[in-house]
Write an enzyme that holds these catalytic residues in place. Sequence first.
Site, PDB file in Angstrom:
ATOM      1  N   SER A  96       0.836  -1.275   0.025  1.00 25.83           N
ATOM      2  CA  SER A  96      -0.001   0.088   0.069  1.00 25.83           C
ATOM      3  C   SER A  96       0.807   1.372  -0.169  1.00 25.83           C
ATOM      4  O   SER A  96       2.106   1.288   0.225  1.00 25.83           O
ATOM      5  CB  SER A  96      -1.003   0.036   1.196  1.00 25.83           C
ATOM      6  OG  SER A  96      -1.623   1.270   1.376  1.00 25.83           O
ATOM      7  N   TYR A 151      -1.940  -1.567  10.420  1.00 27.52           N
ATOM      8  CA  TYR A 151      -2.063  -1.763   8.852  1.00 27.52           C
ATOM      9  C   TYR A 151      -0.792  -1.168   8.278  1.00 27.52           C
ATOM     10  O   TYR A 151       0.007  -1.827   7.417  1.00 27.52           O
ATOM     11  CB  TYR A 151      -3.298  -0.983   8.359  1.00 27.52           C
ATOM     12  CG  TYR A 151      -3.315  -1.209   6.791  1.00 27.52           C
ATOM     13  CD1 TYR A 151      -4.315  -2.259   6.304  1.00 27.52           C
ATOM     14  CD2 TYR A 151      -2.966  -0.044   5.897  1.00 27.52           C
ATOM     15  CE1 TYR A 151      -4.233  -2.422   4.899  1.00 27.52           C
ATOM     16  CE2 TYR A 151      -3.276  -0.277   4.725  1.00 27.52           C
ATOM     17  CZ  TYR A 151      -3.988  -1.480   4.131  1.00 27.52           C
ATOM     18  OH  TYR A 151      -4.003  -1.570   2.770  1.00 27.52           O
TER      19      TYR A 151
END
Length: 636
Positions: free
Chosen positions: A170, A182
Amino acid sequence: MTCLIYVIYAVLVLCLVKVLEWLIRSVPVSELQKKYIVITGCDSGFGNLLAKKLDQKGIHVIACCYTSEGLKELEKNTSDKLRTLHLDVSSHESVEDCYQAVKKMLPPDTGLWGLVNNAGVTGFSGPLDWCDIHSYTKIVRVNLLGVVDMTLTFLPLIYKAGGRVVNISSSYGRFPMISGGYSEAKFGVESFTDSLRMHFMSIGSKCKVSVLEPGHFHTAVTDLSAFRKTLIERYSASRREVKDFYPSDWKAYVNRGWRLQHLLKALFSRHLYFVSRDCDHGDWNGKGLAIGHILFGRKSIWSLSMCMLPSIYALNSLDSKNKMTCLMYTVYIVLALFLTKLLEWLIRSFPVSQLQDKYIVITGCDSGFGNLLAKKLDQKGVHVIACCYTPEGLKELEKNTSDKLRTLHLDVSSHESVEDCYQAVKKILPHDTRLWGLVNNAGIGGFTGPLDWCDIHSYTKIVKVNLLGVVDMTLTFLPLIYKAGGRVVNISSSYGRTATEFSTLMHFISIGSPCKVSVLNPAHFLTGISQGVTYRDTLMERYSTCRPEVKAFYPSDWKAYIDKVADANLNFKNVLRSPRLDPVVDAYIHALISRWPKKRYTIGWDAYLIWVPFSYLPSCVTDPVICHLINSGRRI
């Protein structure tokens, strides 16, 4: 006019290079219809669309889904050539069952051309101190350890075909904006991908690995429908000390955060095609693909340095008078930088007041940096609470320090031990006294041999201590640090320059807290982690536990190969590592007692000359050099 011409030339050269790169990368592999590709996380989003597109191209797709609904939807909307399997990447047993099932699907003497690690879950986008270690662990198990487990398990089949591994990361793996594990997990995917790429290069394998870095896209992971409910649940489950730090009208605070997320939702793209296209395409030389966001990548820095070339050529075309003017401006800039650094040093040299009244918790005090730091702070009269993992460490500190220093047993990989430590520290602290500093120093060393000799259990053990241990200690002790406006100091490494402290740092900034967080990036120092006296024995042990398919890839005279790897590793470390631990400990002390500490401390000559500069260069430049330095003994 001359400068303009050189700028035009540079732009044309960059355009031609990009066109040439596009032409090279657009060449497909041969016999595409005979390839077998495994894709995880095909229930929805990128994985689902990718499986359908590859199925349309006639490729043998093995689509792995977590839910029975995902399996049924794919079976309904694809050809009979596509196979489906149930898979939970957070369970090693499920990964092993998937591996055995894929082996049975493959024809004899056929390897696996591609493994796409697409499965993932999202993080919590609220205040970081509303998280707990269990939610962090869940995300790390899926988004990081799931990728590692799938890759290590399927590597023998990838070797057989000389195939590809494609990992999805990401943009937040480069710059953290989502807490709850995350960003930390996605950075771990970036690091694992780099390690895997250098492993392939070091052993002379034709296999390739790529990483995808999507920006904002509308998928199940980015669904905001339950965001407000999650915020309320997390706040309700927070400690009472954490709730006291937030407004009494906490529902209005939650609603404000929910509205902000919906404003950001306008940035999300609905065109999943771009990600599935790049995942289908792969990467020709194994570098990362930043989709949507390319602002923080190595490529952008490299392109910027390329754009500086016209300025150099233009300088050579100037007459002597203009050259002298440019030289004077250069001298002024250098002097300005020097004065800025001198002023920074002067500002950061001011210590905090009432140092003898401060309380500081240090983990990993059995030996090395933590042990020396506890002793130095004790000599300064600071109230030190030194946490050790072994009884020997506790006894050694009690023997060689003053009565002011307290010792506690702590296993940072156990949440129960961390909670017991928190309660013990609360009892040690006098009434109305809070914790000034938390030093997350505890850590264990990683295995520096061939990557495919590792297993998921060794990876999990290191992640529990070096990553989740830092997270658990920080989240648990944050209430005590808030009230003192104190410090969190984490130790990372030159091998992990984008460390987990960024999420904590972003949290402190976002809520306007006076607390500060620093990270230390030491290079090679002679500590308990790096001594490696049993390195050859560790190699022997790891090789003996490898799958037969992995052993078949290495020389039959494996003992001689292990001797070669061990000797190369020892020679490399003997050149770089320093026996003096004081530079690191002094950086720790500065981060704890300076009024204005640095956010990042880089320590060691090899960090400044090798690892930091290399972190800004493209992988095509750094990979061959690093492989030669570290992995010269591993080529088969």
